[in-house]
Design a protein around this motif. Structure first.
Motif, PDB file in Angstrom:
ATOM      1  N   GLY A  37       0.824  -1.219   0.000  1.00 37.05           N
ATOM      2  CA  GLY A  37       0.000   0.000   0.000  1.00 37.05           C
ATOM      3  C   GLY A  37       0.855   1.265   0.000  1.00 37.05           C
ATOM      4  N   ASP A 106      -3.546  -4.383  -5.956  1.00 36.99           N
ATOM      5  CA  ASP A 106      -2.707  -4.652  -4.782  1.00 36.99           C
ATOM      6  C   ASP A 106      -3.359  -5.741  -3.910  1.00 36.99           C
ATOM      7  OD1 ASP A 106      -2.048  -4.445  -2.011  1.00 36.99           O
ATOM      8  OD2 ASP A 106      -2.202  -2.266  -1.961  1.00 36.99           O
ATOM      9  N   ARG A 146       1.386  -0.902  12.893  1.00 37.03           N
ATOM     10  CA  ARG A 146       0.690  -0.177  11.811  1.00 37.03           C
ATOM     11  C   ARG A 146      -0.373   0.782  12.366  1.00 37.03           C
ATOM     12  NH1 ARG A 146      -1.023  -3.120   6.296  1.00 37.03           N
ATOM     13  NH2 ARG A 146      -2.027  -4.602   7.678  1.00 37.03           N
ATOM     14  N   ARG A 150      -6.889  -2.194  12.483  1.00 35.80           N
ATOM     15  CA  ARG A 150      -7.364  -3.369  11.743  1.00 35.80           C
ATOM     16  C   ARG A 150      -7.522  -4.572  12.652  1.00 35.80           C
ATOM     17  NH1 ARG A 150      -4.456  -3.897   5.943  1.00 35.80           N
ATOM     18  NH2 ARG A 150      -4.929  -6.067   6.440  1.00 35.80           N
TER      19      ARG A 150
HETATM   20 MG    MG Z   1      -2.172  -3.130   2.163  1.00 40.84          MG
END
Ligand code: MG
Ligand code: ADP
Ligand code: C5P
Length: 212
Positions: A37, A106, A146, A150
């Motif tokens: 990404g 992606d 990150r 998520r």
């Molecule tokens: Mg990604």
């Protein structure tokens, strides 16, 4: 020409010279946290592609409250690969809506089923496959820091995702390797250094010589 007609022409084989109208597709692959990404955002800025992340499209589908939402959410939590039919529909819709004819896809294809179904349904072949190669140790570090909230960036799901990558996704990369389509990048380096290698892949050879 609007994108819809470009994709349709490529899909149906209708009217005129297909080679002129076919959209350009680059698959961007690599393990979870390898930097797909991050690098796609850079490629979009410099080379005019539209970035379509299969994972982002699936997460948006959950948020939209679609009837598949719960199924997708459960699969993502377990690190499993959502049936191709669902993901390909989302990719096709996003391609139509983009108005562009150059796509970075992606995180897809993630397994042999993804790969074969995309080819059958869209009749599109990738121009090449960008493969971000990175150790599990480094990917794990990146995923655990990150901080995007998520549900799959926890150690338990990360281990499952690594297993799925090795068992199901690497064979897809090997398939394209056998066709001479893989452009492998050392993704363990700092972001800017990785992008230098990526830029070289997207810059035509004659232009590279000219700027050397
Ligand atoms: Mg990604
Ligand atoms: P992917 O899309 O492959 O899962 P991301 O691009 O989301 O990976 O990157 C995962 C995390 O690692 C993000 O927090 C990102 O900022 C960071 N990151 C990406 N590339 C690098 C790099 N080359 N070095 C260090 N951290 C990176
Ligand atoms: O690429 P990303 O890390 O965003 O993908 C997150 C999750 O989305 C995957 O672990 C998988 O559960 C799901 N996914 C999928 N099929 C794809 C891409 C992603 O099922 N082609």
């Amino acid at each position: 020409m609007p994108m819809g007609s470009v994709v349709e022409a490529a899909n149906t084989g209708a009217n005129g010279s297909l080679s002129e109208k076919k959209p350009v597709v680059v698959f961007v692959l690599g393990g979870p946290g390898s930097g797909k990404g991050t690098q796609c955002a850079n490629i979009v800025e410099h080379f005019g592609y539209t970035h379509l992340s299969a994972g982002d499209l699936l997460r948006a589908e959950i948020k939209s409250g679609s009837e598949n939402g719960t199924m997708i959410q459960n699969m993502i939590k377990e690190g499993k690969i959502v049936p191709s039919e669902v993901t390909i529909k989302l990719l096709q819709k996003a391609m139509h809506e983009s108005g562009n004819d150059k796509f970075l896809i992606d995180g897809f294809p993630r397994n042999e089923e993804n790969r074969a179904a995309f080819e059958t349904v869209t009749k599109m072949e990738p121009e090449f496959v960008l493969f971000f190669d990175c150790s599990e140790e480094e990917m794990e570090r990146r995923l655990l820091s990150r901080n995007q909230g998520r549900e799959d960036d926890n150690i338990e799901t990360i281990r499952k995702r690594f297993k799925v990558f090795l068992e199901s996704s690497l064979p897809v990369i090997q398939y394209y390797e056998s066709k001479g389509k893989v452009r492998k990048i050392d993704a363990a380096k700092p972001i800017a250094v990785v992008f230098e290698a990526v830029e070289a892949v997207f810059t035509p050879a004659d232009e590279q010589k000219a700027s050397a």
